[in-house]
Design a protein around this motif. Sequence first.
Motif, short mmCIF file in Angstrom:
data_model
loop_
_atom_site.label_atom_id
_atom_site.label_comp_id
_atom_site.label_asym_id
_atom_site.label_seq_id
_atom_site.Cartn_x
_atom_site.Cartn_y
_atom_site.Cartn_z
N SER A 27 -22.25 -24.15 33.65
CA SER A 27 -22.32 -24.46 32.23
C SER A 27 -20.99 -24.17 31.56
O SER A 27 -20.29 -23.20 31.90
N GLN B 34 -21.98 -24.78 26.13
CA GLN B 34 -23.37 -24.81 26.59
C GLN B 34 -23.94 -23.40 26.71
O GLN B 34 -25.11 -23.16 26.35
N THR B 35 -23.15 -22.47 27.18
CA THR B 35 -23.60 -21.08 27.28
C THR B 35 -23.88 -20.51 25.90
O THR B 35 -24.87 -19.78 25.69
#
Length: 286
Positions: free
Chosen positions: A195, A199-200
């Motif tokens: 990721s 996204q994290t």
Amino acid sequence: MSPTPPTVSDPAERTTAAPASAADALLNRPMAKPSLLRRRPELLLSPAVLVLVLVAWHLAVKWWNLSDFVLPPPAEVIQALIRNTQEGRYTDHLIYTVRNSLVGFAAGTVLGVLVGGLLAASSIMERVLHPYIVAFQTFPKIALVPMLTIWFGFDSQPKIIIAAILAFFPVMVNAYAGLTAVDVESEELMRSLRSSRMQTFVKLRLPTALPYIFAGLELALVFAILGAVTGEFLGSREGLGFLIQQFSVQLRTEDIFALLIIFAALGMAAHMLITWLRKKIIYWQG
């Protein structure tokens, strides 16, 4: 042809079958839904506490024979609240205070989330800025009101700035705590899934931080109202704080207590607003 006589079951079988069928019926019977008061006991207990407080207040005034200038009875306070409401004395002042509080709250929230995110993203920035933030938070904010009044006058700007300053710190602290509360295993899982940092942040850090941020928002909104009222009390031509000062000069104690009821209602409304937003945004917590 004679009719076939009905078969009679064994009495022993009837004896054993009856309890089994009764037990099955008992187990299969739908459970009764608990009453509203059992599910929401606060609907009864909260008004009961209010009634007890009012009765104790009334008895204390009568028992010690207190003057109305010291502690007016609750009946006079309620009459003052109704009278001023009917005369429209609160409307403009209430709108002025709420507007300044909300603008300051919004500014302090945005700044608090940004600074909290910056401190959580960079350990160097956290070590550099944290002492200054703590030092800024420790000195009394009320000391800024005269200077802000000199710089910006008696308009809304000083009240908004004080409200934003008071709202900033609880949001910043809770945003930083929430963004750094992610466990190591979850971060390693996100890295194993390749990721990106965005996204994290969206899938892991932000959902983890939201309960912390909303806990700070509830405090921040109340602090913003207190900051706006403090600014009005020390230098303003309108607002609930100005109204308190006006009633104090006129020794209208019952009107001051009526304003305290309005402040309590504002605090409850702020709590209900943040609770409603939290349930809408953090829907997975139920």
